[in-house]
Scaffold this motif. Structure first.
Motif, mmCIF file in Angstrom:
data_model
loop_
_atom_site.group_PDB
_atom_site.id
_atom_site.type_symbol
_atom_site.label_atom_id
_atom_site.label_comp_id
_atom_site.label_asym_id
_atom_site.label_seq_id
_atom_site.Cartn_x
_atom_site.Cartn_y
_atom_site.Cartn_z
ATOM 1 N N ALA A 1 0.832 -1.209 0.000
ATOM 2 C CA ALA A 1 0.000 0.000 0.000
ATOM 3 C C ALA A 1 0.864 1.255 0.000
ATOM 4 N N ILE A 2 1.931 1.272 0.776
ATOM 5 C CA ILE A 2 2.831 2.437 0.831
ATOM 6 C C ILE A 2 3.515 2.641 -0.512
ATOM 7 N N ILE A 3 3.964 1.555 -1.112
ATOM 8 C CA ILE A 3 4.606 1.660 -2.433
ATOM 9 C C ILE A 3 3.602 2.160 -3.467
ATOM 10 N N GLY A 4 2.381 1.648 -3.419
ATOM 11 C CA GLY A 4 1.340 2.080 -4.358
ATOM 12 C C GLY A 4 1.015 3.554 -4.211
ATOM 13 N N ILE A 5 0.918 4.029 -2.984
ATOM 14 C CA ILE A 5 0.645 5.454 -2.751
ATOM 15 C C ILE A 5 1.800 6.305 -3.270
ATOM 16 N N GLY A 6 3.028 5.831 -3.050
ATOM 17 C CA GLY A 6 4.197 6.571 -3.539
ATOM 18 C C GLY A 6 4.221 6.667 -5.050
ATOM 19 N N ILE A 7 3.878 5.568 -5.711
ATOM 20 C CA ILE A 7 3.850 5.574 -7.175
ATOM 21 C C ILE A 7 2.760 6.507 -7.688
ATOM 22 N N CYS A 8 1.582 6.462 -7.063
ATOM 23 C CA CYS A 8 0.485 7.348 -7.483
ATOM 24 C C CYS A 8 0.842 8.810 -7.270
ATOM 25 N N ALA A 9 1.514 9.111 -6.154
ATOM 26 C CA ALA A 9 1.910 10.498 -5.883
ATOM 27 C C ALA A 9 2.922 10.966 -6.911
ATOM 28 N N LYS A 10 3.860 10.100 -7.293
ATOM 29 C CA LYS A 10 4.860 10.465 -8.295
ATOM 30 C C LYS A 10 4.210 10.660 -9.659
ATOM 31 N N ALA A 11 3.243 9.814 -10.008
ATOM 32 C CA ALA A 11 2.573 9.904 -11.298
ATOM 33 C C ALA A 11 1.748 11.179 -11.420
ATOM 34 N N GLN A 12 1.321 11.734 -10.301
ATOM 35 C CA GLN A 12 0.487 12.925 -10.347
ATOM 36 C C GLN A 12 1.305 14.207 -10.439
ATOM 37 N N ASP A 13 2.644 14.096 -10.478
ATOM 38 C CA ASP A 13 3.471 15.286 -10.654
ATOM 39 C C ASP A 13 3.186 15.939 -12.002
ATOM 40 N N LYS A 14 2.930 15.138 -12.998
ATOM 41 C CA LYS A 14 2.644 15.656 -14.338
ATOM 42 C C LYS A 14 1.136 15.803 -14.509
ATOM 43 N N SER A 15 0.756 16.892 -15.130
ATOM 44 C CA SER A 15 -0.662 17.092 -15.412
ATOM 45 C C SER A 15 -1.068 16.227 -16.595
ATOM 46 N N SER A 16 -2.345 16.100 -16.794
ATOM 47 C CA SER A 16 -2.823 15.298 -17.921
ATOM 48 C C SER A 16 -2.421 15.931 -19.247
ATOM 49 N N GLN A 17 -2.389 17.261 -19.301
ATOM 50 C CA GLN A 17 -1.975 17.948 -20.531
ATOM 51 C C GLN A 17 -0.497 17.684 -20.832
ATOM 52 N N GLU A 18 0.325 17.672 -19.783
ATOM 53 C CA GLU A 18 1.745 17.401 -20.004
ATOM 54 C C GLU A 18 1.955 15.957 -20.451
ATOM 55 N N THR A 19 1.217 15.038 -19.870
ATOM 56 C CA THR A 19 1.307 13.637 -20.280
ATOM 57 C C THR A 19 0.866 13.481 -21.731
ATOM 58 N N LYS A 20 -0.184 14.192 -22.107
ATOM 59 C CA LYS A 20 -0.646 14.180 -23.504
ATOM 60 C C LYS A 20 0.445 14.752 -24.422
ATOM 61 N N GLY A 21 1.083 15.827 -23.974
ATOM 62 C CA GLY A 21 2.178 16.409 -24.744
ATOM 63 C C GLY A 21 3.348 15.454 -24.883
ATOM 64 N N ASP A 22 3.645 14.700 -23.818
ATOM 65 C CA ASP A 22 4.725 13.713 -23.873
ATOM 66 C C ASP A 22 4.444 12.638 -24.915
#
Length: 182
Positions: free
Chosen positions: A10-31
């Motif tokens: 659970a801690i690892i999953g929360i950490g991964i989700c927090a890291k993934a949310q650093d980028k906005s959806s628009q930036e991910t789309k741009g990537d």
């Protein structure tokens, strides 16, 4: 033992989700657009993002540069350079090249020197250090050559000369001339 394992997952999953949310959806789309070389679409997505990560800002600058939008690339690289921590040596070099393209050679020298400090073994930096004075020598008019307009010159964009059946052929944006198609 089972509870400890579930807690760790659970801690690892929360950490991964927090890291993934650093980028906005628009930036991910741009990537995604950047990855498939759709730089024009990537620029739109990056500009729509409220805030870009350092990687997103770098990709925005590279996208502008790839489309020869060097004024915009200069502004994007300038913003990237001012961000703290994590600048790559390549960022300084690319910024210097964009500055050179925009006719700001003196400013470019500062950033090439910074690049040289970070990567002293890079051949591009060594070449710049050795040949820096040659640009001035190449750009001054020493009277060796004389440029004259020829009778076939026009005010249109003429380019791409080649030989075809012992004649010179070229492409042109002239509108009133005779058009020959082979």
């Amino acid at each position: 033992m089972k509870k400890i394992l579930i807690t760790i997952i659970a801690i690892i999953g929360i950490g991964i989700c927090a890291k993934a949310q650093d980028k906005s959806s628009q930036e991910t789309k741009g990537d995604k657009q950047y990855f498939v070389y759709a730089f024009d679409k990537a620029i739109v997505s990056y500009n729509d993002a409220k805030q870009l990560t350092k990687d997103g800002q770098r990709k925005l600058a590279k996208s502008y540069h790839s489309l020869d939008m060097n004024v915009e690339a200069e502004a994007a690289y300038a913003k990237l350079i001012t961000l703290q921590d994590g600048n790559f040596a390549e960022d300084y070099y690319n910024y210097a090249m964009v500055l050179k393209m925009n006719g700001k050679g003196d400013q470019a020298t500062v950033w090439v020197d910074k690049f040289f400090e970070l990567k002293p073994d890079d051949l591009r930096a060594k070449d710049d250090q050795v040949n820096r004075s040659e640009l001035f020598n190449l750009s001054k008019d020493d009277g060796k050559f004389k440029i004259n307009p020829m009778g076939m010159n026009s005010n249109a964009d003429d380019f791409g000369t080649s030989y075809f059946r012992n004649k010179v052929v070229f492409s042109s944006s002239r509108t009133a001339s005779k058009k020959n198609y082979n």
